[in-house]
Design an enzyme around this catalytic site. Structure first.
Site, PDB file in Angstrom:
ATOM      1  N   SER A   1      34.427  45.829  42.645  1.00  0.00           N
ATOM      2  CA  SER A   1      33.384  45.087  43.334  1.00  0.00           C
ATOM      3  C   SER A   1      33.840  44.786  44.755  1.00  0.00           C
ATOM      4  CB  SER A   1      33.062  43.793  42.589  1.00  0.00           C
ATOM      5  OG  SER A   1      33.928  42.773  43.024  1.00  0.00           O
ATOM      6  N   LYS A   2      32.880  44.306  45.535  1.00  0.00           N
ATOM      7  CA  LYS A   2      33.172  44.042  46.945  1.00  0.00           C
ATOM      8  C   LYS A   2      34.301  43.035  47.114  1.00  0.00           C
ATOM      9  CE  LYS A   2      28.367  44.377  47.533  1.00  0.00           C
ATOM     10  NZ  LYS A   2      27.168  44.532  48.194  1.00  0.00           N
ATOM     11  N   ARG A   3      34.499  42.236  46.097  1.00  0.00           N
ATOM     12  CA  ARG A   3      35.519  41.202  46.207  1.00  0.00           C
ATOM     13  C   ARG A   3      36.914  41.706  45.878  1.00  0.00           C
ATOM     14  NH1 ARG A   3      31.043  39.421  44.471  1.00  0.00           N
ATOM     15  NH2 ARG A   3      31.561  40.006  42.339  1.00  0.00           N
ATOM     16  N   ASP A   4      36.997  42.901  45.293  1.00  0.00           N
ATOM     17  CA  ASP A   4      38.320  43.400  44.938  1.00  0.00           C
ATOM     18  C   ASP A   4      39.103  43.813  46.180  1.00  0.00           C
ATOM     19  OD1 ASP A   4      38.383  43.190  42.088  1.00  0.00           O
ATOM     20  OD2 ASP A   4      36.846  44.748  42.020  1.00  0.00           O
TER      21      ASP A   4
END
Ligand code: GLU
Length: 468
Positions: free
Chosen positions: A233-236
């Site tokens: 995900s974008k947060r990884d």
């Protein structure tokens, strides 16, 4: 030139991440492989979530990765405009076609698409906050559609609910504009993430309603997190393309790595020029299984690319990085910079680490590193070792031989032997005393770059910290 037309159709509602970049890349590769046309289309109908900043990042990242588009925003082309927000007239026309064919109706202020098939009413439960309620809904037994997917093979799905074409607020919905644009832009291959496979049967229903043969579909596998389960995900960590740009990764290296996320070159090489990738790339070779993101592999590939750069290019990049870090200024003597660049080039791995690893050559002081110091202390007080070495090194300096590797080695070997120790620990203590690090260029190179005056000053200062 072939008639193949692919498109990358991002919605500018978030930062540009690896999954989007890989989707763009496979579209671009396929267009280049076939001599076709690669189109950039901006799906910006969701006015509440779009932002110009996100859009700018998409353009910049695509350009940074060398994925030039043949038609699209800031470029133009015969099928524009290329932003959905500028295509409302067209959507009105296409909506009218569906309306004339009796395939639309209004409900709750929205315009719906009517599926074909027998209808019946069922009761279903749904959640509203904590409460579980039930309601009556109409379902349609539409004939199943077969998606001939170049990657997944034949996938059969049946739609059972009508869906929204135009939302109550007047904005056209995703399925509708996506299909209309693929028709109007004469797209031949829809290459997109597997998360869209579940939308494709709706899209095929729309193609049928417009009387248009659907394009060829190719749904590419998901990218999983480095560890554990789940989609990246974008947060990884490592998910955003911008991050690689800021960390001075080479765009060709990032692009090469992205090619390997779901595709393997036929000739067994993993690091290969983009022209070879273009020649080999085909959609039928894209893996069915999910790809796993491996940041270490990406870093390794990047390092190979950095090492393969012509020396003058490495120097230019390193100079730029040192300048932005404030380590090189107009006051830096050119000869000193030249000498520093020569050792950096020999040692260079990740460009992002250059300021941390070489600051001590360009500044009067250096940052202490508690961990390194701690490790050195396990082998006896490093400051005491430096203190023991000082008189001999001062003598060498007096003879102008501090930068003579062989002389240094002899002196250090002698003093280490006198206390029955391995010279390696004395070398490490000296290295720390002048650089604050546990690795880097040869010690005599460091001494040469710093000059005897600075070397002795740093050694004396560090020796003075010896426990008494
Ligand atoms: N705007 C959609 C997305 O970003 C495009 C889907 C498609 O490629 O058809 O996921």
């Amino acid at each position: 030139m072939s008639n193949v037309r692919t498109r990358f159709a991002p919605s500018p509602t978030g930062f540009f991440h690896i999954g989007s970049a890989r989707t763009a890349l496979f579209n671009w590769l396929y267009a280049r492989h076939t001599g076709g046309t690669f189109i950039l289309r901006v799906e910006d109908t969701d006015t509440a979530r779009n932002s110009e900043e996100y859009l700018r990042v998409i353009y910049d990242s695509l350009r940074w990765l060398g994925m030039d588009w043949d038609e699209g925003p800031e470029k133009g082309g015969s099928h524009g405009p290329y932003r959905q927000s500028e295509r409302t007239g067209l959507y009105r026309e296409y909506l009218q076609k569906l309306h004339d064919a009796g395939r639309t109706y209004e409900k709750d202020g929205a315009v719906w698409f009517r599926l074909e098939g027998p209808r019946r009413t069922i009761r279903e439960t749904y959640k509203d906050g904590d409460a579980t309620l039930d309601r009556q809904v109409e379902v349609v037994d539409a004939a199943p559609v077969v998606i001939h997917d170049l990657i997944r093979g034949d996938v059969t799905r049946a739609e059972d609910r009508d869906f929204v074409l135009v939302r109550a607020n007047g904005e056209p919905g995703f399925h509708f504009v996506n299909v209309v644009d693929d028709i109007a832009m004469a797209i031949t291959h829809v290459i997109r993430g597997e998360d869209h496979l579940s939308n494709t049967s709706k899209h095929i229903e729309l193609y049928k309603a417009f009387g248009v043969t659907p394009p060829t579909f190719a749904h590419i596998p998901l990218i999983l997190k480095t560890e554990g389960k789940g989609k990246m995900s974008k947060r990884d960590r490592g998910a955003l393309i911008e991050e690689y740009q800021q960390r001075h990764f080479l765009p060709d290296a990032v692009r090469n790595y992205l090619c390997l996320l779901g595709w393997t070159p036929g000739d067994g090489r993993e690091i290969l020029p983009i022209s070879d990738i273009i020649a080999q790339f085909d959609l039928s070779d894209v893996h069915q299984g999910n790809a796993r993101f491996d940041e270490r592999k990406m870093a390794h590939i990047n390092q190979q690319y950095v090492r393969a750069l012509p020396p003058a290019q490495i120097d230019t990049k390193v100079t730029g990085i040192l300048e932005s870090a404030g380590l090189v200024t107009g006051a830096t003597p050119p000869a000193h910079l030249r000498a520093v660049l020569d050792v950096v080039r020999e040692k260079v791995g990740a460009l992002e680490n250059v300021p941390t690893l070489f600051a001590y050559l360009l500044r009067d002081d250096y940052a202490e590193d508690a961990r390194t110091l701690e490790n050195l202390r396990k082998k006896g007080d490093p400051a005491a070792k430096v203190a023991a070495l000082l008189p001999a090194l001062e003598r060498l300096a007096g003879e102008g031989r501090l930068v003579d590797g062989a002389a240094l080695e002899a002196v250090i070997g002698e003093i280490a032997a006198a206390s029955d120790e391995k010279p390696a620990n004395h070398f490490a203590a000296l290295r720390y005393a002048v650089s604050g690090l546990n690795g880097g260029p040869h010690l005599h190179d460091i001494f040469r770059l710093l000059g005897a005056g600075k070397v002795l000053a740093r050694l004396r200062k560090f020796a003075a910290t010896a426990a008494r």
